[in-house]
Design an enzyme around this catalytic site. Sequence first.
Site, PDB file in Angstrom:
ATOM      1  N   HIS A   7      45.575  33.728  90.343  1.00 26.62           N
ATOM      2  CA  HIS A   7      45.871  34.385  89.062  1.00 26.62           C
ATOM      3  C   HIS A   7      44.677  34.250  88.109  1.00 26.62           C
ATOM      4  CE1 HIS A   7      50.363  34.665  89.754  1.00 26.62           C
ATOM      5  NE2 HIS A   7      49.969  33.869  90.728  1.00 26.62           N
ATOM      6  N   ASP A  26      49.778  37.088  81.977  1.00 22.30           N
ATOM      7  CA  ASP A  26      50.253  37.215  83.350  1.00 22.30           C
ATOM      8  C   ASP A  26      51.726  37.620  83.264  1.00 22.30           C
ATOM      9  OD1 ASP A  26      51.299  36.610  86.015  1.00 22.30           O
ATOM     10  OD2 ASP A  26      49.363  35.658  86.344  1.00 22.30           O
ATOM     11  N   THR A  63      49.377  40.128  88.862  1.00 19.15           N
ATOM     12  CA  THR A  63      48.217  39.911  89.731  1.00 19.15           C
ATOM     13  C   THR A  63      48.563  40.101  91.213  1.00 19.15           C
ATOM     14  OG1 THR A  63      48.650  37.552  89.821  1.00 19.15           O
ATOM     15  CG2 THR A  63      47.231  38.311  88.043  1.00 19.15           C
ATOM     16  N   GLN A  82      34.143  32.373  98.775  1.00 20.51           N
ATOM     17  CA  GLN A  82      34.781  33.361  99.666  1.00 20.51           C
ATOM     18  C   GLN A  82      34.221  34.782  99.556  1.00 20.51           C
ATOM     19  OE1 GLN A  82      38.897  33.028 100.780  1.00 20.51           O
ATOM     20  NE2 GLN A  82      39.303  35.117 100.166  1.00 20.51           N
ATOM     21  N   ASN A  99      44.365  38.555  96.130  1.00 19.13           N
ATOM     22  CA  ASN A  99      42.910  38.538  95.901  1.00 19.13           C
ATOM     23  C   ASN A  99      42.170  38.581  97.227  1.00 19.13           C
ATOM     24  OD1 ASN A  99      42.459  37.976  92.866  1.00 19.13           O
ATOM     25  ND2 ASN A  99      44.063  36.557  93.474  1.00 19.13           N
ATOM     26  N   ALA A 114      55.641  34.659  99.080  1.00 21.90           N
ATOM     27  CA  ALA A 114      55.567  35.614  97.957  1.00 21.90           C
ATOM     28  C   ALA A 114      55.194  37.011  98.457  1.00 21.90           C
ATOM     29  CB  ALA A 114      54.620  35.095  96.875  1.00 21.90           C
ATOM     30  N   ASP A 115      54.189  37.647  97.813  1.00 22.27           N
ATOM     31  CA  ASP A 115      53.855  39.032  98.184  1.00 22.27           C
ATOM     32  C   ASP A 115      53.136  39.146  99.524  1.00 22.27           C
ATOM     33  OD1 ASP A 115      51.623  37.736  97.106  1.00 22.27           O
ATOM     34  OD2 ASP A 115      50.735  39.580  96.339  1.00 22.27           O
TER      35      ASP A 115
HETATM   36  N1  UDP Z   1      38.964  31.307  97.547  1.00 21.10           N
HETATM   37  C1  UDP Z   1      37.697  30.808  97.448  1.00 21.10           C
HETATM   38  N2  UDP Z   1      37.291  29.913  98.388  1.00 21.10           N
HETATM   39  C2  UDP Z   1      38.077  29.494  99.400  1.00 21.10           C
HETATM   40  C3  UDP Z   1      39.383  30.023  99.504  1.00 21.10           C
HETATM   41  C4  UDP Z   1      39.799  30.937  98.557  1.00 21.10           C
HETATM   42  O1  UDP Z   1      36.936  31.164  96.538  1.00 21.10           O
HETATM   43  O2  UDP Z   1      37.619  28.675 100.189  1.00 21.10           O
HETATM   44  C5  UDP Z   1      39.408  32.279  96.530  1.00 21.10           C
HETATM   45  C6  UDP Z   1      39.570  33.660  97.115  1.00 21.10           C
HETATM   46  O3  UDP Z   1      38.327  34.331  97.076  1.00 21.10           O
HETATM   47  C7  UDP Z   1      40.637  34.286  96.235  1.00 21.10           C
HETATM   48  C8  UDP Z   1      41.442  33.083  95.741  1.00 21.10           C
HETATM   49  O4  UDP Z   1      40.696  31.921  96.061  1.00 21.10           O
HETATM   50  O5  UDP Z   1      40.030  34.937  95.134  1.00 21.10           O
HETATM   51  C9  UDP Z   1      42.800  32.962  96.414  1.00 21.10           C
HETATM   52  O6  UDP Z   1      43.645  33.906  95.877  1.00 21.10           O
HETATM   53  P1  UDP Z   1      44.695  34.702  96.753  1.00 21.10           P
HETATM   54  O7  UDP Z   1      45.386  35.647  95.844  1.00 21.10           O
HETATM   55  O8  UDP Z   1      44.032  35.306  97.922  1.00 21.10           O
HETATM   56  O9  UDP Z   1      45.671  33.610  97.325  1.00 21.10           O
HETATM   57  P2  UDP Z   1      46.495  32.384  96.672  1.00 21.10           P
HETATM   58  O10 UDP Z   1      45.535  31.261  96.546  1.00 21.10           O
HETATM   59  O11 UDP Z   1      47.021  32.856  95.344  1.00 21.10           O
HETATM   60  O12 UDP Z   1      47.564  32.129  97.672  1.00 21.10           O
END
Ligand code: UDP
Length: 491
Positions: free
Chosen positions: A22, A123, A146, A365, A384, A403-404
């Site tokens: 988020h 949000d 988001t 990432q 993301n 979730a989604d």
């Molecule tokens: N991410 C990162 N490095 C990592 C793993 C994840 O920068 O080693 C970032 C990734 O690029 C994304 C975010 O963490 O922007 C994860 O968001 P996402 O919505 O994919 O998943 P959530 O963490 O909410 O389950």
Amino acid sequence: MSEDHHESETHVLMFPCPAQGHINCMLQLAELLVLSDIHVTVLNTEHIHQRLLRFAEIPSRLAAYPTLHFKTFSDGLPSDDPRRQEDYVGEQIKQVNLMAMPRLREICVEASGKPRFSCIIADGIFGRLTNEVGQELGIPVVYFRTISACSFWAYFCAPRLFESNELPIRGEQDMDRMITSIPGMENLVRCRDLPSFFRANHKSHIPLEPVVFETHQSLRAQALILNTFEDLEGPVLSQIRHHFPRFYALGPLHAHLNSRKATKTMSSETSPPSFESSLWEVDRSCMTWLDAQQPKSVVYVSFGSITKISRDELMEIWHGLVNSKKRFLWVIRPGMLSEKEGQDPPMDLVEGTKERGRMVGWAPQKEVLAHVAIGGFMTHCGWNSTLEGVAAGVPMMCWPYFADQQINSRYVSEVWKIGLEMKDVCDRKLVEEMVNDLMVERRQEFEKSTQAMATLAKTSVREGGSSYSDFDRFVQFLKSAREIDGSLFMK
Ligand code: UDP
């Protein structure tokens, strides 16, 4: 620069949910707004702010952004509380809903009694809370959800699914039944593909009702934003627009930010470096490792910031990756394993990883996905990550957690056809097969579809593209919101 409002300037308050995914896209939007001469104050929990200060180089980068400010409030938990990420929706959101109101009231009003902000961008998870503050103080509220449009729309349509007896899901044997009455996605998703909160037994402790309730709160906002783009989710966006006349699809936001910054640089205006928003220490050594690999030879494996995996699941995925004989880079986040490490891993895994793999605690990432060595992305399909995979043109194999992610994963495999999904199972043979399908057997097919979608993503955030135009409209809306503020409210 003063944070008080001047009549001539547009100053918005941004209120993210305290979780990595988020925050990432909220800060991307903040940066886009600042580049469009809008002043922004971001309100985070103290805990998140401390982590951003520690890992995201915020102080040094902030110098370049005199019109971006950060404020904090306490989430009410002691500073040494682990704030378990897997419970963030339940525990953290509850805490924010309990604690944020007084601080919101305090910072939204200047000493003179006038509202400090021309708009609150919150949000959408905090629909009820921010709507109350906005109504009370006379400040327009915009919700930024988001998640994907398809999941937002599935939550929105939940009441109608109950009315038409398509829900509830009647146990395991019912999971493959097709859902037929969500407009814009007829016969595309099975019960299994609905966001996990639709299931009676899912891995988080979030009931469906509050999620649907907060989603319907969006109807009370003055505008709705989603991080998506027309060519990706057009049929669903058309449906959403029927209910939300002031709607903006601005994504993929990370690519949008790059595009606007590139335009500024070309017009010889300097744009400051983006600040990263990591909540963990980024291990950049994996970039050097990637530099030494052949083009499209590596599978990048990452399950985001919340997913927990059991030791059995870890072993299945690990065996599958090693048995595929492909190279892999795997993010094992601190605290990601749901059980304490038991016995040592088998020697064949240790040897296979030494030969062909690399594990890190947290990776850069977006940079990893853009690296030429990456040929596939095993992902949990957080929104993301999904958008980052789409924009980088990397085929995905999806293992959704909650979730989604369940519905995102369905869209990746069956609607956009840019990857494969492994849902509700975790099996080493399947992992091995999918890695080989992605990297070898069906490589050409996926190369075509992923490149086509990546081109559409890039086009959408360039001048004339759908997200680019929506952002310009959104900025116009924000700049005029102050003049028309009171009348914007739907009482
Ligand atoms: N991410 C990162 N490095 C990592 C793993 C994840 O920068 O080693 C970032 C990734 O690029 C994304 C975010 O963490 O922007 C994860 O968001 P996402 O919505 O994919 O998943 P959530 O963490 O909410 O389950």
